[in-house]
Design a protein around this motif. Structure first.
Motif, mmCIF file in Angstrom:
data_model
loop_
_atom_site.group_PDB
_atom_site.id
_atom_site.type_symbol
_atom_site.label_atom_id
_atom_site.label_comp_id
_atom_site.label_asym_id
_atom_site.label_seq_id
_atom_site.Cartn_x
_atom_site.Cartn_y
_atom_site.Cartn_z
ATOM 1 N N PRO A 1 0.789 -1.205 0.000
ATOM 2 C CA PRO A 1 -0.103 -0.085 0.100
ATOM 3 C C PRO A 1 0.784 1.386 -0.049
ATOM 4 N N PHE A 2 0.450 2.186 -0.693
ATOM 5 C CA PHE A 2 0.886 3.438 -0.725
ATOM 6 C C PHE A 2 0.501 4.433 0.481
ATOM 7 N N VAL A 3 1.223 5.072 1.087
ATOM 8 C CA VAL A 3 0.758 6.027 2.398
ATOM 9 C C VAL A 3 1.227 7.123 2.267
ATOM 10 N N ASP A 4 0.127 8.304 2.588
ATOM 11 C CA ASP A 4 0.365 9.678 2.489
ATOM 12 C C ASP A 4 1.779 9.766 3.079
ATOM 13 N N ALA A 5 2.873 10.713 2.504
ATOM 14 C CA ALA A 5 4.044 10.949 3.185
ATOM 15 C C ALA A 5 3.731 11.838 4.605
ATOM 16 N N VAL A 6 2.653 12.660 4.543
ATOM 17 C CA VAL A 6 2.421 13.379 5.786
ATOM 18 C C VAL A 6 0.861 13.087 6.159
ATOM 19 N N LYS A 7 0.450 12.443 7.135
ATOM 20 C CA LYS A 7 -0.736 11.949 7.491
ATOM 21 C C LYS A 7 -1.735 13.136 7.303
ATOM 22 N N ASP A 8 -3.013 13.003 6.572
ATOM 23 C CA ASP A 8 -4.024 13.693 6.359
ATOM 24 C C ASP A 8 -3.774 15.074 5.676
ATOM 25 N N LYS A 9 -2.665 15.139 4.993
ATOM 26 C CA LYS A 9 -2.132 16.321 4.085
ATOM 27 C C LYS A 9 -1.717 16.115 2.950
ATOM 28 N N PRO A 10 -2.207 16.889 1.899
ATOM 29 C CA PRO A 10 -1.674 17.121 0.640
ATOM 30 C C PRO A 10 -0.177 17.259 0.654
ATOM 31 N N MET A 11 0.276 17.082 -0.554
ATOM 32 C CA MET A 11 1.865 17.291 -0.805
ATOM 33 C C MET A 11 2.325 18.986 -0.616
ATOM 34 N N PHE A 12 1.282 19.808 -1.034
ATOM 35 C CA PHE A 12 1.544 21.122 -1.051
ATOM 36 C C PHE A 12 0.102 21.826 -0.942
ATOM 37 N N ASP A 13 0.081 22.930 -0.504
ATOM 38 C CA ASP A 13 -1.291 23.691 -1.010
ATOM 39 C C ASP A 13 -1.054 25.076 -1.332
ATOM 40 N N LEU A 14 -1.364 25.468 -2.489
ATOM 41 C CA LEU A 14 -1.040 26.674 -2.750
ATOM 42 C C LEU A 14 -2.035 27.731 -2.916
ATOM 43 N N GLY A 15 -3.166 27.018 -2.295
ATOM 44 C CA GLY A 15 -4.416 28.086 -2.121
ATOM 45 C C GLY A 15 -5.434 28.150 -3.270
ATOM 46 N N TYR A 16 -5.054 27.055 -4.344
ATOM 47 C CA TYR A 16 -5.800 27.006 -5.486
ATOM 48 C C TYR A 16 -5.692 25.518 -5.861
ATOM 49 N N CYS A 17 -6.695 25.089 -6.819
ATOM 50 C CA CYS A 17 -6.706 23.778 -7.141
ATOM 51 C C CYS A 17 -5.630 23.211 -8.031
ATOM 52 N N THR A 18 -4.965 22.146 -7.752
ATOM 53 C CA THR A 18 -3.939 21.645 -8.513
ATOM 54 C C THR A 18 -4.018 20.117 -8.972
ATOM 55 N N ILE A 19 -3.577 19.648 -10.001
ATOM 56 C CA ILE A 19 -3.870 18.294 -10.578
ATOM 57 C C ILE A 19 -2.620 17.927 -11.266
ATOM 58 N N ASP A 20 -2.666 16.626 -11.771
ATOM 59 C CA ASP A 20 -1.718 16.203 -12.728
ATOM 60 C C ASP A 20 -0.333 16.237 -12.602
ATOM 61 N N ALA A 21 0.074 15.726 -11.242
ATOM 62 C CA ALA A 21 1.511 15.685 -11.014
ATOM 63 C C ALA A 21 2.394 14.782 -11.893
ATOM 64 N N HIS A 22 3.497 15.227 -12.319
ATOM 65 C CA HIS A 22 4.306 14.439 -13.090
ATOM 66 C C HIS A 22 5.984 14.651 -12.519
ATOM 67 N N CYS A 23 6.637 13.580 -12.105
ATOM 68 C CA CYS A 23 7.892 13.872 -11.488
ATOM 69 C C CYS A 23 8.966 13.512 -12.644
ATOM 70 N N PHE A 24 9.784 14.384 -12.948
ATOM 71 C CA PHE A 24 10.890 13.999 -13.917
ATOM 72 C C PHE A 24 12.354 14.367 -13.312
ATOM 73 N N THR A 25 13.300 13.327 -13.353
ATOM 74 C CA THR A 25 14.614 13.343 -12.987
ATOM 75 C C THR A 25 15.358 13.477 -14.012
ATOM 76 N N ASP A 26 16.139 14.579 -14.100
ATOM 77 C CA ASP A 26 17.261 14.797 -15.011
ATOM 78 C C ASP A 26 18.495 14.008 -14.994
ATOM 79 N N ASP A 27 19.331 14.009 -15.874
ATOM 80 C CA ASP A 27 20.736 13.265 -16.061
ATOM 81 C C ASP A 27 21.409 13.730 -14.790
ATOM 82 N N ASP A 28 21.491 14.878 -14.459
ATOM 83 C CA ASP A 28 22.435 15.334 -13.075
ATOM 84 C C ASP A 28 21.711 14.896 -11.912
ATOM 85 N N GLY A 29 20.513 14.286 -11.815
ATOM 86 C CA GLY A 29 19.876 13.855 -10.333
ATOM 87 C C GLY A 29 18.907 14.865 -9.855
#
Length: 299
Positions: free
Chosen positions: A104-132
């Protein structure tokens, strides 16, 4: 060149495939109770492994959308996704950790989203470059992003820390809807969403979806930059477009199979004549041609 695969996985959206030690795992918008995962050894036959992320343990209470999973340096699996937050009642990006692809995947911080900018955010994509260095591409959602009376979904990017759970540094807008193809369908509602980045010969290829998801004209374009943090120029609005047999191909992602072949995962409407949220997962071989153009062999 390998051939298009129309999987039997339906009633989903936003498919993402992880090649984990030679076995393929597919995650998708798939359940009101969280996220399901499917497993395959040949990309054609998929086993439903059930839920890998659970609503009952989440910061979110509905709209579990677009999960993507990457393997962190320490071997942990990190899922980025979006859901409607219990506290703000708005769509927020979440991040959850697991020890194996099935969860099972478990929230990194319990009961919290990753971040909150005060507006709706969706569709997260993580990209790691050649330099890490890792980056998170995400969408400021159309729901509450209103400019001159027009609702817009726009793609942003920010650097990530080494845990892949925190934004660091500035947040930069990298695309906004533009051009007749992207803005004419519903003039007051416009979308650039579903980001995914590939790097080829030192250039960054940002894939994005445009038009509304339940239209046959939901499509994928490509923007190219020399810098992952900005300067993207739209060069191709026809990477994925509807055909006589495919309605609404969109929200794509890439992976490499065990033979080294690059694949594009995307969804189409399950019923061609009735576009809706019921979508089918498709896999098509992809490549860069001699001119550096990204091509998906889906026709």
């Amino acid at each position: 060149m390998k051939e298009l695969i129309l999987t039997d996985i339906t009633d989903i959206g936003d498919p993402y495939v992880l090649n984990y030690n030679g076995t393929y795992y597919m995650y998708a918008t798939s359940s009101a109770d969280g996220f399901k995962v499917w497993k395959s050894t040949d990309l054609k036959n998929w086993t439903d492994c059930g839920l890998c992320y659970f609503k009952k343990d989440s910061y979110g209470y509905m709209d579990f959308w677009a999960p993507e999973v990457v393997v962190r340096k320490d071997g942990k699996l990190v899922m980025h996704f979006s859901a409607k937050d219990r506290q703000s009642n708005g769509l927020r990006i979440g991040v959850a950790i697991a020890d194996k692809p099935e969860g099972p995947f478990v929230d990194a911080v319990k009961d919290k989203p990753m971040f909150d900018l005060g507006y709706c955010t969706i569709d997260a994509h993580c990209f790691t470059d050649d330099d890490g260095t890792s980056y998170l591409y995400y969408v400021r959602d159309v729901a509450d992003n209103i400019q001159d009376g027009i609702h817009k979904s726009e793609i942003y990017v920010s650097k990530l820390d080494e845990t892949l759970t925190k934004l660091v540094g500035e947040r930069v807008r990298v695309t906004t809807p533009e051009g007749v193809e992207e803005t004419s369908l519903i003039p007051d509602w416009q979308w650039n969403e579903g980001p995914f980045v590939l790097k080829h010969n030192g250039k960054y290829y940002l894939n994005y979806s445009y038009n509304i998801f339940n239209s046959k004209e939901y499509s994928v374009g490509v923007a190219i930059s020399d810098n992952p943090m900005g300067g993207f120029v739209k060069v191709d609005r026809n990477l994925l477009r509807y055909t006589d047999t495919m309605s609404g191909p969109g929200h794509n992602a890439y992976f490499t199979d065990n033979d080294g072949q690059l694949w594009c995962a995307f969804h189409i409407h399950t019923h061609y004549d009735k576009p809706s949220g019921d979508r089918r997962a498709c896999l098509a071989p992809a490549q860069f041609d001699a001119d550096g153009r990204l091509v998906v062999r889906y026709k």
